[in-house]
Design an enzyme around this catalytic site. Structure first.
Site, PDB file in Angstrom:
ATOM      1  N   LYS A   1       0.728  -1.405  -0.107  1.00 46.57           N
ATOM      2  CA  LYS A   1       0.443  -0.232   0.285  1.00 46.57           C
ATOM      3  C   LYS A   1       0.979   1.060  -0.193  1.00 46.57           C
ATOM      4  O   LYS A   1       0.831   2.020  -0.857  1.00 46.57           O
ATOM      5  CB  LYS A   1      -1.520   0.546   1.520  1.00 46.57           C
ATOM      6  CG  LYS A   1      -1.754  -1.232   1.070  1.00 46.57           C
ATOM      7  CD  LYS A   1      -2.786  -1.039   3.140  1.00 46.57           C
ATOM      8  CE  LYS A   1      -1.490  -1.127   4.348  1.00 46.57           C
ATOM      9  NZ  LYS A   1      -0.826  -2.504   4.166  1.00 46.57           N
TER      10      LYS A   1
ATOM     11  N   SER B   1      -7.102  -0.766   7.487  1.00 50.04           N
ATOM     12  CA  SER B   1      -8.795  -1.467   7.144  1.00 50.04           C
ATOM     13  C   SER B   1      -8.632  -2.507   7.510  1.00 50.04           C
ATOM     14  O   SER B   1      -9.970  -2.765   6.312  1.00 50.04           O
ATOM     15  CB  SER B   1      -9.574   0.237   5.927  1.00 50.04           C
ATOM     16  OG  SER B   1      -8.593   0.193   5.355  1.00 50.04           O
TER      17      SER B   1
HETATM   18  N1  LIG Z   1       4.107  -5.158  -6.866  1.00 50.38           N
HETATM   19  C1  LIG Z   1       4.493  -4.674  -5.877  1.00 50.38           C
HETATM   20  N2  LIG Z   1       3.792  -3.768  -5.064  1.00 50.38           N
HETATM   21  C2  LIG Z   1       4.459  -2.878  -3.555  1.00 50.38           C
HETATM   22  N3  LIG Z   1       5.206  -3.800  -3.584  1.00 50.38           N
HETATM   23  C3  LIG Z   1       6.203  -4.563  -3.710  1.00 50.38           C
HETATM   24  C4  LIG Z   1       5.566  -5.431  -5.127  1.00 50.38           C
HETATM   25  N4  LIG Z   1       6.246  -5.647  -5.081  1.00 50.38           N
HETATM   26  C5  LIG Z   1       7.498  -6.409  -4.305  1.00 50.38           C
HETATM   27  N5  LIG Z   1       6.914  -5.361  -3.585  1.00 50.38           N
HETATM   28  C6  LIG Z   1       7.515  -5.205  -1.869  1.00 50.38           C
HETATM   29  O1  LIG Z   1       7.123  -5.216  -0.660  1.00 50.38           O
HETATM   30  C7  LIG Z   1       6.706  -4.616   0.049  1.00 50.38           C
HETATM   31  C8  LIG Z   1       6.078  -3.394   0.807  1.00 50.38           C
HETATM   32  O2  LIG Z   1       5.954  -2.967   1.234  1.00 50.38           O
HETATM   33  P1  LIG Z   1       4.557  -1.515   1.514  1.00 50.38           P
HETATM   34  O3  LIG Z   1       4.811  -1.122   0.941  1.00 50.38           O
HETATM   35  O4  LIG Z   1       5.234  -0.920   3.169  1.00 50.38           O
HETATM   36  O5  LIG Z   1       3.656  -2.516   2.496  1.00 50.38           O
HETATM   37  P2  LIG Z   1       2.132  -1.880   3.581  1.00 50.38           P
HETATM   38  O6  LIG Z   1       1.857   0.103   3.309  1.00 50.38           O
HETATM   39  O7  LIG Z   1       0.903  -2.178   2.448  1.00 50.38           O
HETATM   40  O8  LIG Z   1       2.405  -2.137   4.971  1.00 50.38           O
HETATM   41  C9  LIG Z   1       7.948  -3.435  -0.640  1.00 50.38           C
HETATM   42  O9  LIG Z   1       9.288  -3.808   0.096  1.00 50.38           O
HETATM   43  C10 LIG Z   1       7.795  -3.038  -1.421  1.00 50.38           C
HETATM   44  O10 LIG Z   1       9.345  -3.043  -2.230  1.00 50.38           O
HETATM   45 MG   LIG Z   2       2.375   0.785   4.925  1.00 47.78          MG
END
Ligand SMILES: Nc1ncnc2c1ncn2[C@@H]1O[C@H](COP(=O)(O)OP(=O)(O)O)[C@@H](O)[C@H]1O
Ligand SMILES: [Mg+2]
Length: 185
Positions: free
Chosen positions: A22, A91
């Site tokens: 996200k 959420s």
């Molecule tokens: N297609 C993708 N879209 C988003 N993040 C990705 C994707 N592929 C790998 N990732 C990795 O997954 C992780 C997602 O973390 P984050 O964005 O902080 O998730 P969230 O905010 O949902 O907790 C990051 O390390 C990102 O580089």
């Molecule tokens: Mg996050």
């Protein structure tokens, strides 16, 4: 200007498991909409909001619902002033997302399911939270001790385990065009 028209503000509500992507997609989408579409954009990231507006809230069901309620309100006032408000918030409760849509107004609300299998999220674990939850050092971790109610009819779905972040953002932009939220190229 008609609500939902191509220059109107709207809310992109990104829901998904921790580490589903996200925050990553929010930042990339923000840049894309600002630089390529000339839109005013604000990201409301759940973790950031918890440092301020929601700093009194914890991770109980009630507090998560209240957190979503506050974010919905801010997103609503931004969107009605022409801003694209991108919300990055686990959420986990369907009811919160329905309430958010009601608060914002359905014509300005785009629910995005940022989807990745729990096993993938847990392997990514960029903040080490899944590991902590497995060790019992944190409780109420969504996906481990806490529920995540999957969206039943999201406006858009991006599968982040199948494609790179940049591809997912392209999909989001074309989805937003299809929904009439962005100008066609
Ligand atoms: N297609 C993708 N879209 C988003 N993040 C990705 C994707 N592929 C790998 N990732 C990795 O997954 C992780 C997602 O973390 P984050 O964005 O902080 O998730 P969230 O905010 O949902 O907790 C990051 O390390 C990102 O580089
Ligand atoms: Mg996050």
């Amino acid at each position: 200007m008609k609500a939902g028209g191509p220059d109107e503000g709207f809310v992109v509500w990104m829901t998904g498991l921790p580490a589903s992507g996200k925050s990553t997609l929010s930042k990339l989408l923000e840049k894309e909409l600002r630089e390529r579409h000339g839109r005013r954009v604000e990201v409301l990231d759940g973790d950031e909001v918890r440092k301020g507006l929601s700093r009194d809230l914890g991770l109980s069901k009630e507090d998560r619902e209240e957190h979503a309620r506050r974010v919905s309100y801010v997103a609503k006032v931004l969107a009605r002033n022409g801003v694209v408000a991108i919300v990055a918030l686990i959420s986990p409760y369907r009811r919160s997302r329905v309430e958010a849509e009601e608060t914002v107004g359905a014509d300005r609300f785009v629910e995005v399911y940022v989807r990745a299998p729990l096993s993938v999220c847990e392997m990514r674990d960029p903040k080490g939270l899944y590991a902590k939850a497995r060790r019992g050092e944190i409780t109420n971790m969504t996906g481990i001790q806490g529920p995540y109610e999957e969206p039943t009819g999201p406006d858009l779905v991006v599968d982040t385990s199948e494609a790179a972040p940049e591809e997912c953002v392209e999909e989001l932009v074309s989805g937003l065009r299809r929904l009439g939220k962005l100008q066609k190229p």
